[in-house]
Design a protein around this motif. Structure first.
Motif, short mmCIF file in Angstrom:
data_model
loop_
_atom_site.label_atom_id
_atom_site.label_comp_id
_atom_site.label_asym_id
_atom_site.label_seq_id
_atom_site.Cartn_x
_atom_site.Cartn_y
_atom_site.Cartn_z
N GLU A 1 0.83 -1.21 0.00
CA GLU A 1 0.00 0.00 0.00
C GLU A 1 0.86 1.25 0.00
O GLU A 1 0.59 2.22 -0.73
N ASP A 2 1.91 1.25 0.81
CA ASP A 2 2.79 2.42 0.88
C ASP A 2 3.53 2.64 -0.44
O ASP A 2 3.97 3.76 -0.73
N LEU A 3 3.69 1.57 -1.22
CA LEU A 3 4.34 1.69 -2.53
C LEU A 3 3.36 2.04 -3.65
O LEU A 3 3.73 2.09 -4.81
N GLY A 4 2.09 2.27 -3.27
CA GLY A 4 1.11 2.70 -4.24
C GLY A 4 0.24 1.60 -4.83
O GLY A 4 -0.50 1.84 -5.78
N TRP A 5 0.34 0.40 -4.28
CA TRP A 5 -0.49 -0.70 -4.77
C TRP A 5 -1.89 -0.61 -4.17
O TRP A 5 -2.08 -0.12 -3.06
N ARG B 1 -1.78 -1.73 -10.25
CA ARG B 1 -1.11 -2.78 -9.48
C ARG B 1 -2.01 -3.20 -8.33
O ARG B 1 -2.40 -2.36 -7.51
N SER C 1 8.92 -2.08 -5.48
CA SER C 1 8.87 -0.66 -5.81
C SER C 1 8.85 -0.50 -7.32
O SER C 1 9.27 -1.40 -8.06
N ASP C 2 8.37 0.66 -7.78
CA ASP C 2 8.19 0.84 -9.22
C ASP C 2 9.31 1.63 -9.86
O ASP C 2 9.10 2.39 -10.80
#
Length: 293
Positions: free
Chosen positions: A31-35, A62, A164-165
């Protein structure tokens, strides 16, 4: 199990593993990585979730889905859903969180909660039943992370390395010395066996010392074949790490073992870590069993 999908099909990560091994922490990391992360999603609804993501015009690119034994009879549905997604070319990865029985028991006892499968039995009974249920899924996993000796920050670092992206994925390495008598690290990608070298344990003045001591390291690398092994294995690692980079792998664990994890494996892992760092690889050195005896 990874596949490549169409332009608008979201990337999917299934988060599963042992209860108490860190699934919730892993989900929060994603979640913190934007998923977009859904906890305890019934497996039969995973394809529907992917379809909704595909219709979002890139807003949901994602997806992370946490599935576990709380669904009890979810495995048939899960395998069917994964097969369906693979046939459709969805980019799919399975993350499996693992931990030792001792670590899991300590965690359940510390929060005074029963294992979800223990029923009227003991915590270890629930753990044994869960391992049996999850055995096939663990075998299919693209990534297994053993959290037995990891704190929250170390688990987050591993998750970040994998998910991470970054446009240019960076390969990070952990070099871990260990003792075979304490068991293989379950999350090792590569295993080095240093037991072909004479053991400093049988040298009285070296026995109480460790492989971080210069005299012990000198003894180890003065043995026939030790330096040659180091040089040739370091050359092999360059080939392996380049391949990992091409495949987009973000994290590598190299386990270096001897009998007790105190002398030979420690000395060898220290040198191998230096070689990896010299080759430009971000490297963490861990001596798992040093001082355990």
């Amino acid at each position: 199990m990874s596949k490549s999908g169409g332009e608008n099909v979201p990337e999917l990560v299934i988060i599963s593993g042992m209860s108490g091994a860190g699934r919730s922490t892993a989900a929060k990391c994603l979640e913190d990585l934007g998923w977009f992360v859904v906890d305890n999603l019934p497996p039969s609804l995973i394809p529907t979730m992917v379809d909704l993501g595909a219709r979002s015009q890139g807003a949901v690119a994602r997806i992370g889905a946490v599935v576990d034994v709380r669904g009890r009879s979810f495995f048939d549905d899960l395998l069917a859903s994964l097969e369906d997604l693979e046939r459709r070319g969805v980019r799919l990865r399975v993350l499996f969180l693992e931990a030792s029985d001792d670590a899991l028991v300590r965690r359940f006892e510390s929060v005074r909660r029963p294992h979800p499968l223990q029923g009227d039995g003991r915590i270890v009974d629930g753990i044994e039943q869960e391992r049996t249920l999850l055995r096939d899924l663990r075998g299919e996993a693209d990534l297994v992370i053993d959290t037995s000796s990891l704190n929250v920050h170390e688990l987050r670092a591993k998750m970040d390395a994998q998910f991470s992206d970054d446009q240019e994925p960076q390969l990070r390495a952990t070099v871990m010395s260990f003792g075979f008598k304490y068991g293989l690290p379950v999350d090792a990608d590569l295993v080095v066996d240093c037991r072909f070298l004479p053991n400093p344990h049988w040298v009285p003045e070296l026995r109480p010392r460790t492989g971080t001591d210069e005299e012990v390291a000198r003894y180890v690398f003065d043995q026939p074949g030790a330096k040659e092994f180091l040089d040739q294995y370091a050359d092999l690692l360059r080939i392996v790490t380049e391949g990992y980079r091409r495949e987009g792998k973000r994290y590598m664990t190299l386990a270096v073992g001897c009998t007790g994890g105190k002398h030979r494996s420690v000395a060898m892992s220290e040198r191998l870590a230096k070689r990896l760092i010299a080759d430009g690889l971000e490297t963490v050195l861990v001596h798992r069993d040093m001082g355990r005896e």
